[in-house]
Design an enzyme around this catalytic site. Sequence first.
Site, PDB file in Angstrom:
ATOM      1  N   THR A  28       0.831  -1.212   0.000  1.00 25.59           N
ATOM      2  CA  THR A  28       0.000   0.000   0.000  1.00 25.59           C
ATOM      3  C   THR A  28       0.861   1.256   0.000  1.00 25.59           C
ATOM      4  OG1 THR A  28      -0.107  -0.280   2.393  1.00 25.59           O
ATOM      5  CG2 THR A  28      -2.033  -0.994   1.142  1.00 25.59           C
ATOM      6  N   ASP A  53       9.791   1.921   5.785  1.00 26.82           N
ATOM      7  CA  ASP A  53      10.850   1.283   6.577  1.00 26.82           C
ATOM      8  C   ASP A  53      11.673   2.307   7.345  1.00 26.82           C
ATOM      9  OD1 ASP A  53       9.829  -0.872   5.270  1.00 26.82           O
ATOM     10  OD2 ASP A  53      11.574  -1.205   3.986  1.00 26.82           O
ATOM     11  N   SER A  74      18.600  -2.510   6.182  1.00 27.16           N
ATOM     12  CA  SER A  74      19.193  -1.375   5.450  1.00 27.16           C
ATOM     13  C   SER A  74      18.600  -0.046   5.915  1.00 27.16           C
ATOM     14  CB  SER A  74      19.036  -1.553   3.942  1.00 27.16           C
ATOM     15  OG  SER A  74      17.689  -1.725   3.585  1.00 27.16           O
TER      16      SER A  74
END
Length: 382
Positions: free
Chosen positions: A36, A174, A130
Amino acid sequence: MNLKEKTRALFAEIFGYPATHTIQAPGRVNLIGEHTDYNDGFVLPCAIDYQTVISCAPRDDRTVRVIAADYDNQVDEFSLDAPIVTHDSQQWSNYVRGVVKHLQQRNNAFGGVDMVISGNVPQGAGLSSSASLEVAVGTVFQQLYHLPLDGAQIALNGQEAENQFVGCNCGIMDQLISALGKKDHALLIDCRTLGAKAVSMPKGVAVVIINSNFKRTLVGSEYNTRREQCETGARFFQQPALRDVSLEAFNAVASELDPVVAKRVRHVLSENARTVEAASALEKGDLQRMGQLMAESHASMRDDFEITVPQIDTLVDIVKATIGDQGGVRMTGGGFGGCVVALIPEDLVPAVQQAVAQQYEAKTGIKETFYVCKPSQGAGQC
């Protein structure tokens, strides 16, 4: 020895003086809201108690020296006065260099830094090692040089570094959850405005992550195909993103769309609605409703978005059979392998771990990895 002690000891040993600061930034798991983010929609991640830790100190010149404790103490050294380019052989260096290069474009009122980096976010598991590294490095410069950047700006800087310098496409979720995570909470993030609302997690509930250890192969090419299909859907509705399309509008004309695109669009629209509802179910402590929403999310990823694999579906079935309606489980991450996430009453965790250990390898030939996590605080000093 924890990561803070380890990096501080190594810093003193290698650089010959003590670090002034230690910074951490966590990995994350997304509880619901899959694929999304690049459709300007909603996600509901929480930061986890696996993190990247950096012990550091400012220098009185324009040199950045970096030691990667997890890569045999490999060294990277570069100047802030020369163009920052990619490192030929050390991929980890490019995350650090990319963050610094993009920081210079935002606010270059900083000098050199010595740092030692170590982390325990599992790599390649889809838990954002990361992003955790990018946010940790950005926070180092912000803290050492008092840069007027907030968490969202540090997150955006990390995303830019990954997209433009490292060369890997990713949404903003993230980095944002790593920067803004809140202990004992998940975060409902609006990926269009970057607005984030803290959602308290019910007491006595564990966040369990199980890595299928099925090696993802299709993830890059298929990810790009899904993005293109979503963009095709948005164009059909003459909207900037699928975020702007209602389920009612979609249902009225679904038969006119290419059948595959229609399935992709239906996943995104229904997943957005589920994610917003999930935040309110969590806040009320309604684990039963949360479990239903997670089950619907998984079925949608399996049947409409077609990003699960048999190994992941097997894991979900084993967990679901063990917990019944006392919690929820679904695939999390980009798809084609990776992890499942489960919200489980703490007293059921041993039963789930045992069921998975007894059945998953027998059915798939692969041994899983099991993590029990706590919703944790975002980036800062530790």
